[in-house]
Scaffold this motif. Structure first.
Motif, mmCIF file in Angstrom:
data_model
loop_
_atom_site.group_PDB
_atom_site.id
_atom_site.type_symbol
_atom_site.label_atom_id
_atom_site.label_comp_id
_atom_site.label_asym_id
_atom_site.label_seq_id
_atom_site.Cartn_x
_atom_site.Cartn_y
_atom_site.Cartn_z
ATOM 1 N N PHE A 1 -2.557 -5.520 -7.942
ATOM 2 C CA PHE A 1 -2.185 -4.343 -7.152
ATOM 3 C C PHE A 1 -1.525 -3.336 -8.078
ATOM 4 N N THR B 1 1.703 -7.654 -0.497
ATOM 5 C CA THR B 1 2.607 -7.389 -1.610
ATOM 6 C C THR B 1 3.302 -8.674 -2.071
ATOM 7 N N TRP B 2 4.042 -8.554 -3.149
ATOM 8 C CA TRP B 2 4.716 -9.709 -3.740
ATOM 9 C C TRP B 2 5.675 -10.408 -2.771
ATOM 10 N N CYS C 1 -4.901 -0.175 -0.690
ATOM 11 C CA CYS C 1 -4.341 -0.157 -2.040
ATOM 12 C C CYS C 1 -3.837 1.220 -2.437
ATOM 13 N N LYS D 1 0.675 2.754 -2.560
ATOM 14 C CA LYS D 1 1.257 2.163 -3.759
ATOM 15 C C LYS D 1 2.756 1.929 -3.648
ATOM 16 N N ALA E 1 4.256 1.122 -0.666
ATOM 17 C CA ALA E 1 4.475 0.339 0.561
ATOM 18 C C ALA E 1 5.187 1.155 1.640
#
Length: 265
Positions: free
Chosen positions: A25, A202-203, A211, A214, A216
């Motif tokens: 990402f 996301t992480w 996407c 970027k 969020a």
């Protein structure tokens, strides 16, 4: 970084219907210590796996594990064929490491007699490197890379032009108007296939619709609190899709979106 247990929990939920999984990402996937075990976990469930890397971390052992993991598609970003051009865009990057990492992957494919990963040189075309397009094809052939893909660049604040916009129109997502300003080539039609076929996780387990989000800004849900199905079918996601149908131009991330234009040159 995305925790392995959360990743496996989500993959278990999605495996029956998920066909393609992208492991990148806004960062370098090889910085994650559990990256390749996660690839292997997904691959063993029959999911097509792909990732994109700057290739700086593809030392011998990482290259061996990459091939052994079952990764299907490996995109290597190579945005210049000389060090000065490469580092003009990839600040602090080392082209020799990209070439070394590529050689390691190709060598381990041969040693393990593996057809995967399919190795792609991705060349992001910007004004400082567009003159090297023929060279990237030559280099790819020399190293044994499977494919070269030329990608047009997303430019922020493109309206007044940028030093990154290529001089050759076919490599640009933007076109210059009579008054000297620029506009994105595609029209902002009120539809988008991605809203029904893909998303970003996301992480920390947040679900984003695209996407292009970027930073969020459009969080549809949190996988640490709800299942993927609950989020995907949830009211917030449905409302977002409805807004896009009514007026895509009202959604900030959609204003610089490539949907409807040519991303690959």
């Amino acid at each position: 970084m995305l925790q392995k247990d959360l990743f496996e929990k989500v993959i278990d939920q999605l495996a029956p219907t998920l066909s393609y999984l992208t492991f990148y990402f806004q960062g370098e996937p090889y910085l994650h210590p559990q990256f390749l075990p996660m690839v292997k976990y997904a691959s063993e469930k029959g999911i097509y796996t792909a990732t994109s890397t700057n290739a700086h971390y593809l030392k011998e052992e990482a290259a061996r594990q990459t091939v052994a993991s079952g990764l299907d598609r490996l995109i290597i970003s190579i945005d210049g064929t000389s060090q000065d051009t490469y580092e003009a865009y990839r600040i602090g990057g080392d082209l020799s490491k990209v070439i070394e990492g590529t050689k390691n992957i190709i060598a381990w494919k041969k040693k393990l007699k593996s057809k995967t990963p399919h190795v792609i040189f991705q060349f992001l075309v910007v004004k400082p490197n567009e003159h090297q397009i023929p060279e990237v094809y030559r280099l790819a052939k020399e190293l044994g890379v499977d494919e070269v893909k030329l990608k047009t660049a997303q430019i922020y604040d493109f309206e007044n032009g940028s030093d990154l916009i290529p001089s050759q129109a076919q490599y640009s997502r933007y076109q210059q108007m009579d008054d000297g300003t620029y506009k994105i080539k595609n029209t902002l039609d009120n539809n988008c296939w991605k809203m029904w076929q893909s998303c970003v996780i996301t992480w920390d387990g947040k679900v984003l619709p695209c996407c292009f989000d970027k930073d969020a800004q459009y969080v549809m849900g949190d996988l640490t609190k709800n299942s993927f199905e609950e989020i995907w079918q949830g009211e917030k996601y449905q409302q977002f899709r409805s807004t896009l149908f009514k007026s895509r131009s009202e959604i900030e991330m959609c204003k610089n979106c490539t949907e409807g234009t040519k991303v690959w040159a």
